[in-house]
Design an enzyme around this catalytic site. Structure first.
Site, short mmCIF file in Angstrom:
data_model
loop_
_atom_site.label_atom_id
_atom_site.label_comp_id
_atom_site.label_asym_id
_atom_site.label_seq_id
_atom_site.Cartn_x
_atom_site.Cartn_y
_atom_site.Cartn_z
CG ASN A 30 69.64 132.14 50.88
OD1 ASN A 30 70.47 133.02 51.10
ND2 ASN A 30 69.67 131.38 49.80
CB VAL A 39 61.19 131.06 43.08
CG1 VAL A 39 61.37 131.62 44.47
CG2 VAL A 39 60.65 132.12 42.14
CG ASP A 40 67.33 132.81 45.53
OD1 ASP A 40 67.65 133.72 44.75
OD2 ASP A 40 67.81 132.68 46.67
CB SER A 125 58.10 130.12 53.53
OG SER A 125 59.03 131.03 54.05
CE1 TYR A 129 65.09 128.22 53.25
CE2 TYR A 129 64.01 130.30 53.77
CZ TYR A 129 65.16 129.58 53.49
OH TYR A 129 66.38 130.23 53.46
P1 ADP Z 1 61.43 128.75 49.81
O1 ADP Z 1 62.87 128.42 50.11
O2 ADP Z 1 61.02 130.14 50.31
O3 ADP Z 1 60.49 127.68 50.26
P2 ADP Z 1 61.32 127.85 46.99
O4 ADP Z 1 61.88 128.56 45.83
O5 ADP Z 1 61.93 126.53 47.38
O6 ADP Z 1 61.35 128.91 48.21
O7 ADP Z 1 59.76 127.61 46.75
C1 ADP Z 1 58.79 128.62 46.83
C2 ADP Z 1 57.73 128.38 45.77
O8 ADP Z 1 58.20 128.87 44.51
C3 ADP Z 1 57.35 126.91 45.52
O9 ADP Z 1 55.93 126.84 45.40
C4 ADP Z 1 58.03 126.62 44.19
O10 ADP Z 1 57.33 125.60 43.46
C5 ADP Z 1 57.88 127.94 43.50
N1 ADP Z 1 58.72 128.21 42.32
C6 ADP Z 1 59.84 127.60 41.88
N2 ADP Z 1 60.27 128.15 40.73
C7 ADP Z 1 59.40 129.15 40.41
C8 ADP Z 1 59.27 130.08 39.33
N3 ADP Z 1 60.15 130.13 38.34
N4 ADP Z 1 58.20 130.94 39.35
C9 ADP Z 1 57.31 130.93 40.35
N5 ADP Z 1 57.36 130.08 41.40
C10 ADP Z 1 58.40 129.20 41.42
#
Ligand code: ADP
Length: 182
Positions: A30, A39-40, A125, A129
């Protein structure tokens, strides 16, 4: 699924980006670079507190949407984490496509500048997002393909690491449409 783009490999894989053995992994951060869920959260948990310490020290003002910054990767196998800030989806008419493309492009430029020959991206995103995954997949892949076609100095491998079946399928369909391969 794997295609060749002008001497580099563009690959789609299902899995967890924190486990990737590549030079750089990209985080969907973010704009405050404050850490979060998705993922963050996974990257900071797996990488340890060093990454957040470096973010606070080097980028106290955060990072604008559509851009990215680099840190070390703490306990991860990668050498760098590239923290890219994608747009929050608000209907698609607030510059979201351009900002999403720019988040990918800046990440690829930073990876190249840091000498990375392999980079892994999540689907930026399309989680919290709210970006519709079909549209986001097309923009993500188109931006990577253009970069790999047009830049002389570039990574040898760009891998999308997609967390669930639906996201993987959306990227696989978009890649087939864009390349006619697969
Ligand atoms: P944003 O806020 O940019 O939408 P998110 O983390 O909420 O980011 O989601 C982005 C993508 O990452 C989604 O498809 C989510 O399922 C995926 N994601 C979550 N955890 C992981 C991980 N450990 N490795 C890869 N992708 C992940």
């Amino acid at each position: 699924m794997k295609v060749q783009i002008d001497g580099s490999v563009l690959e789609l894989a299902k899995g967890d980006i924190t486990q990737q053995e590549v030079d750089a992994i990209v985080n969907a951060a973010n704009s405050r670079l404050a850490g979060g869920g998705g993922v963050d959260g996974a990257i900071h948990r797996a990488g340890g507190p060093e990454i957040m310490k470096e973010l606070r020290a080097r980028y106290p003002n955060g990072c604008p949407t559509g851009s990215a910054v680099v840190t070390g990767a703490g306990n991860l196998k990668a050498r760098y984490v590239i923290h890219a800030v994608g747009p929050i989806y608000r209907g698609g008419t607030h510059g979201e496509p351009e900002k999403l493309a720019s988040a990918y492009r800046t990440s690829l430029q930073l990876a190249t500048e840091h000498g990375c020959s392999s980079v892994a991206f999540p689907s930026i995103s399309t989680g919290a997002y709210g970006y519709p995954v079909g549209e986001a997949a097309r923009i993500a892949l188109q931006t990577v393909i253009e970069f790999l076609k047009n830049e002389g100095k570039k990574p040898q491998l760009v891998r999308f690491v997609l967390f669930d079946d639906a996201t993987y399928q959306a990227y696989a369909e978009a890649l087939k449409e864009l390349t006619g391969q697969g």
